[in-house]
Design an enzyme around this catalytic site. Sequence first.
Site, short mmCIF file in Angstrom:
data_model
loop_
_atom_site.label_atom_id
_atom_site.label_comp_id
_atom_site.label_asym_id
_atom_site.label_seq_id
_atom_site.Cartn_x
_atom_site.Cartn_y
_atom_site.Cartn_z
N GLU A 35 0.84 -1.21 0.00
CA GLU A 35 0.00 0.00 0.00
C GLU A 35 0.87 1.26 0.00
O GLU A 35 0.55 2.24 -0.67
CB GLU A 35 -0.94 0.03 1.23
CG GLU A 35 -1.96 -1.09 1.29
CD GLU A 35 -3.06 -0.99 0.23
OE1 GLU A 35 -3.04 -0.04 -0.57
OE2 GLU A 35 -3.92 -1.89 0.20
N ARG A 63 0.67 3.78 -3.23
CA ARG A 63 0.05 5.09 -2.98
C ARG A 63 1.11 6.18 -2.81
O ARG A 63 1.09 7.19 -3.51
CB ARG A 63 -0.82 5.04 -1.72
CG ARG A 63 -2.01 4.12 -1.90
CD ARG A 63 -2.91 4.06 -0.68
NE ARG A 63 -3.65 2.81 -0.69
CZ ARG A 63 -4.97 2.68 -0.48
NH1 ARG A 63 -5.69 3.73 -0.22
NH2 ARG A 63 -5.56 1.52 -0.52
N ASP A 113 -4.71 -10.22 -8.19
CA ASP A 113 -4.93 -9.26 -9.28
C ASP A 113 -3.72 -8.55 -9.90
O ASP A 113 -3.30 -8.82 -11.02
CB ASP A 113 -5.99 -8.23 -8.86
CG ASP A 113 -5.76 -7.61 -7.46
OD1 ASP A 113 -4.69 -7.83 -6.89
OD2 ASP A 113 -6.65 -6.90 -6.97
N GLU A 159 -12.07 -0.23 -10.27
CA GLU A 159 -11.65 -1.16 -11.34
C GLU A 159 -12.51 -1.12 -12.60
O GLU A 159 -11.99 -1.15 -13.72
CB GLU A 159 -11.55 -2.59 -10.79
CG GLU A 159 -10.42 -2.82 -9.80
CD GLU A 159 -10.67 -2.22 -8.42
OE1 GLU A 159 -11.83 -1.89 -8.11
OE2 GLU A 159 -9.70 -2.07 -7.65
C1 DMJ Z 1 -6.25 0.16 -5.03
O1 DMJ Z 1 -5.47 0.46 -3.93
C2 DMJ Z 1 -5.45 -0.48 -6.13
O2 DMJ Z 1 -6.13 -0.37 -7.32
C3 DMJ Z 1 -5.13 -1.92 -5.86
O3 DMJ Z 1 -4.49 -2.53 -6.93
C4 DMJ Z 1 -6.41 -2.68 -5.57
N1 DMJ Z 1 -7.18 -2.06 -4.53
C5 DMJ Z 1 -7.42 -0.64 -4.56
C6 DMJ Z 1 -8.68 -0.23 -5.29
O4 DMJ Z 1 -9.73 -1.06 -5.24
#
Ligand code: DMJ
Length: 617
Positions: A220, A224, A352, A485
Site C-alpha cells: 500500500e 500510494r 490481481d 476497477e
Molecule cells: C487500489 O489500492 C489499487 O487499485 C489496488 O491494486 C487494488 N485495490 C485498490 C482499489 O480497489
Amino acid sequence: MWSVKESERGSGVVAGQEDCIMARPRAASSWPRVLHPSYYLRRPRRLLVLVVFFVGTTFLLWDRHNLIQNHESTLAKINEQKEKLTHKLEELAKYLKGEGKTFQLDGEDESSSKTAQQGKSEQEGVEKEIEDPITEYRRSQVKAAMQHAWSSYEKYAWGFDELQPQSRRGVNHFGGLGATIIDSLDTLYIMGLQTEFNKARDWVAENLHFNKNYDASVFETTIRVLGGLLSAYDLTAEKMFLTKAKEIADRLLPAWDTRTGIPYTTINLDSGRAHNPGWTGGSSVLADLGTEQVEFIGLSQRTGDPKYKQKVENVIKQLRKIFPKDGLLPIYISADNGQPTTGKITFGAMGDSFYEYLLKVWIQGNKTEVVKHYREMWEQSMEGIMGLVSKSTPSGYTFLAERSGSTLYNKMDELACFAPGMLALGTEGAPPEKAEKYLTLAKELTRTCYNFYMSTPTKLAGENYQFYDGQDMQVGTPWNILRPETVESLMYVWRKTGDSKYRDWGWDIFQAFEKQSRTPTGYVGLRNVRTGEKDDMMQSFFVAETLKYFYLLYSPSSVIPLDKWVFNTEAHPLRIIPRVDEPISLEDTPEGKDSSMQIKSGSTQYLRQRRINPGGR
Ligand code: DMJ
C-alpha cells in the site's frame, strides 16, 4: 333440450308429417342448427369447412397477436432510445446554460431562426467550438466531484490519511502519511486544479515525514505514496517529489531482506523490522510482492541508483522458478523458500495486480529486449486466464472464476474488473489473432462488470458476485467502497475501441455514485448496495483512481497518452522510459552486478528528453 327433441322423434311419427317434424326442432330450439354437432357429423364436407375455418381463424389471430407484440417491443425500444436522447439533450441544455448559451429542447435552436446561410455557418461554428458538449459536460461534472471530495477532505481531515465524511474527521490507516494528499497530487494536476495542487505540494514539502513507529503495508505504501510522489515528479519535474520518493523507498527496502528476496508484507517505518502477518499463515501475498516493480524500477531509472530495481526484479526471477505452464500463481508464497503455500488462484483480491504488473513493467521499459520476459510471462498467464473464463446462465455473462487446485469456483470479485482494461492494453504487441481474442474477452468482461453495477437497486456494485445456474449473478459481499476497477477498464476499452457506449456506461456509474455516495461532507461507500446504507469512509483511491479514470474517460486520448505513460495500480501515471542500456540478467547472480553507470546513462537521457504532456489543463 336436444335430448328432449330426439326422444320426441324416437317416440314414432307418421309419414307425411315429416316436414312438420323436421321444422319443429328448428322452430322450438333457441340454438341455431349450425351449432348442433350432428349438423356437421352427418355432412363431412361441412365438417371440413368448419375445420378449415377454425384453423384459418386461429392462424390469423396468432399472426395478429405476434404482430402486436413485435410492434409493442419496437415501440418500447424506440421509447427507450427517445428517453436516452432526451436525457442527453437535457444534459446538453444544462451545459450550454452554464456556458451562457441557450438551447430549446422542443423547438429549433436560436441559430436556425436567422437566415439560412447565417444559421448554417453559425451552427458549424458552434459545433466546432463545443466539440462533443456532452463529453465536456460530463468531464466538468467529474471535475466538480473532485473539487467536492478535495474541499471536504481539506476542511475536515487535512493532513490525515483519509476522511470520514459522516463523522467529519480524519483517520490514519497508512501511518499518517497524508495518503489522500499524495494520492490526489496527480489527479489535481491533470484536472488543472492548480491552487489545490500547490497546497498539496506545499504540505508534502513541509509536513511529510516518514519516521513513524508504524507497521506499514509495503504494498500500500509503495503504490500510494511512492507511486504518487513519482508521478508528481514526472508531471512537474519538481525535485522535491523525487527526494521524498527516495526517502520512503529507503525505509521500505529492508522488507526485501529475506532468504529468497521475496519481500515481507509489513514493515515498521521507524525500525525497519519486517514480518508477515498471521492471517497469511506467515506467507507473503502474490499481489503485494508482485506489485512493487513499476515503482522501484521507476525510482532506479530516475535516481540512477540500481538498488531499488534489483530488489524487485529479483522477485520476478524467483517467481520464474515456480512459474507454472498456465502462468497462474497461487496467492500465498513463502518468503523463506519461494514456494506456494496455497492452491488458490484468482484475478481478484491478493492475486490481481501481479498480472497487471507483468504487462506494465514491459510497457514501462518501452517493450525492449531487457523487459521481454515480463511480456512472455504475461502472455503465458493470459493463456491460463482462458481456463478461468466461464459463462453465466441464462444471460451468458462472461466471468472469471476462481480456482483452488483443479476446482473452479463461480465467484468473481469486483477487484477482478481491472482485467478487461489490462487485456485491452495488452492487445498492443500481440499478434492479430491473440489481440482479437484479448479484446473480445475484454469487451465481454466489461459488460459483466457494468452489470455488477446496474443489477443492484442502488446501481453500485457489490464487493463480489456469485454465479448460480439459471440466476446469472448474485451479490455476495454487499458493500461498495468506491472502488475504481470497472471505471478503469471502461477508460482502457473506450480508448481502444472508441465505442461511445463505454462512456455512457461510465456515466451511469458516475451518476449512481453521485446519487448514493455523495454527502455534503465528501463521498462515502455503501455498507449494502441493496439497501443503500452508507458507510463513513472516503477511501484515498477514490480521488487517486476512481475520479481520475472517470475524468480520463471523458477526455481526449491525448491526455496522458498510453504510448508515453503507464499507470501504476493506484492510477499514478509514470513516464515510459526505454530500458535499452541495461544488461539482461535472469540467472541467479549476486545483486549489484548490474551497472549503475549504464542505468545512469539511460536516466540522464530520460531527464534530457522529458516532455510533460498531461493535457486537459
Ligand atoms: C487500489 O489500492 C489499487 O487499485 C489496488 O491494486 C487494488 N485495490 C485498490 C482499489 O480497489
